[in-house]
Scaffold this motif. Structure first.
Motif, PDB file in Angstrom:
ATOM      1  N   ARG A   1     -12.413 -18.115  -1.996  1.00 43.32           N
ATOM      2  CA  ARG A   1     -13.604 -17.258  -1.940  1.00 43.32           C
ATOM      3  C   ARG A   1     -14.861 -18.104  -1.950  1.00 43.32           C
ATOM      4  O   ARG A   1     -14.926 -19.141  -2.600  1.00 43.32           O
TER       5      ARG A   1
ATOM      6  N   THR B   1     -22.133 -13.621  -6.836  1.00 46.76           N
ATOM      7  CA  THR B   1     -21.530 -12.722  -5.854  1.00 46.76           C
ATOM      8  C   THR B   1     -20.460 -13.528  -5.124  1.00 46.76           C
ATOM      9  O   THR B   1     -20.496 -14.763  -5.144  1.00 46.76           O
TER      10      THR B   1
ATOM     11  N   SER C   1     -17.571 -13.722  -1.580  1.00 49.05           N
ATOM     12  CA  SER C   1     -17.200 -13.257  -0.248  1.00 49.05           C
ATOM     13  C   SER C   1     -15.794 -13.751   0.076  1.00 49.05           C
ATOM     14  O   SER C   1     -15.497 -14.929  -0.128  1.00 49.05           O
TER      15      SER C   1
ATOM     16  N   TRP D   1     -20.479  -9.408   1.120  1.00 53.54           N
ATOM     17  CA  TRP D   1     -20.565  -9.955  -0.239  1.00 53.54           C
ATOM     18  C   TRP D   1     -20.362  -8.836  -1.256  1.00 53.54           C
ATOM     19  O   TRP D   1     -20.759  -7.700  -1.021  1.00 53.54           O
ATOM     20  N   SER D   2     -19.781  -9.188  -2.390  1.00 52.64           N
ATOM     21  CA  SER D   2     -19.627  -8.240  -3.493  1.00 52.64           C
ATOM     22  C   SER D   2     -20.983  -8.026  -4.162  1.00 52.64           C
ATOM     23  O   SER D   2     -21.950  -8.731  -3.862  1.00 52.64           O
ATOM     24  N   HIS D   3     -21.048  -7.075  -5.085  1.00 54.51           N
ATOM     25  CA  HIS D   3     -22.258  -6.873  -5.868  1.00 54.51           C
ATOM     26  C   HIS D   3     -22.454  -8.071  -6.799  1.00 54.51           C
ATOM     27  O   HIS D   3     -21.483  -8.670  -7.268  1.00 54.51           O
TER      28      HIS D   3
END
Length: 182
Positions: free
Chosen positions: A8, A28, A30, A37-39
């Protein structure tokens, strides 16, 4: 940084936990090389409360002494004292207790030294670089003009310094520190 086990992408940035002070770090991730992208979520440092200190510039690298972990070098200011710290992580979000590496000056809530570049391994030694005497660190939007002029003419010389630790010492520290993660 790229996570050493699952690949990641991890992106760290400053988190302003209050309108003044309480600077912290958020992350964050990915899984598709940055397409999505995540929060953002705050990182967790074992034994550390974000409201008790200020952290800037969380410099994360793959740990050259422990293949399954990441290392972060970062400036921390607490109780009117500053230092550069080291923490390790297995997942990129939960980090070991801050380990002071070296003391440094402060300017209010900011350390006057910041990590520069990543960790460089050479011949059994790991080098890390520190930007000491960061220019402009004493001045922000709330600095009165008279102090701005003073600090502009009285700043220390800015320099890049190299510090080293052996791979074996860093491996021993990492293994011991990771045992303390809850």
């Amino acid at each position: 940084a790229r996570h050493p086990l699952d690949g990641r992408l991890l992106l760290y940035s400053r988190a302003n936990m209050a309108s003044h002070g309480q600077r912290h770090v958020q992350v964050t991730s990915s899984v598709d090389d940055g397409a999505t992208w995540s929060h953002f979520r705050p990182v967790r440092l074992e034994g550390h409360e974000p409201s008790h200190a200020d952290i800037y510039y969380f410099a994360v690298s793959r740990n050259p002494a422990h293949n399954a972990s990441l290392l972060a070098v970062y400036p921390l200011v607490q109780h009117f004292r500053g230092c550069l710290c080291l923490s390790a992580s297995l997942d990129g979000r939960r980090w070991t207790r801050p380990e002071p590496l070296m003391s440094c000056g402060i300017a209010g809530e900011r350390a006057t030294s910041h990590p520069a570049a990543g960790l460089i391994e050479r011949d059994g030694v790991i080098d890390f670089y520190v930007h000491e005497g960061v220019p402009g660190i004493y001045v922000d939007a709330s600095t009165p003009l008279s102090l701005h002029r003073f600090w502009s003419t009285h700043e220390r010389d800015s320099r890049l310094s190299r510090y080293s630790v052996t791979v074996d010492a860093l491996r021993r520290w990492t293994e011991g520190a990771l045992k303390g993660l809850s």
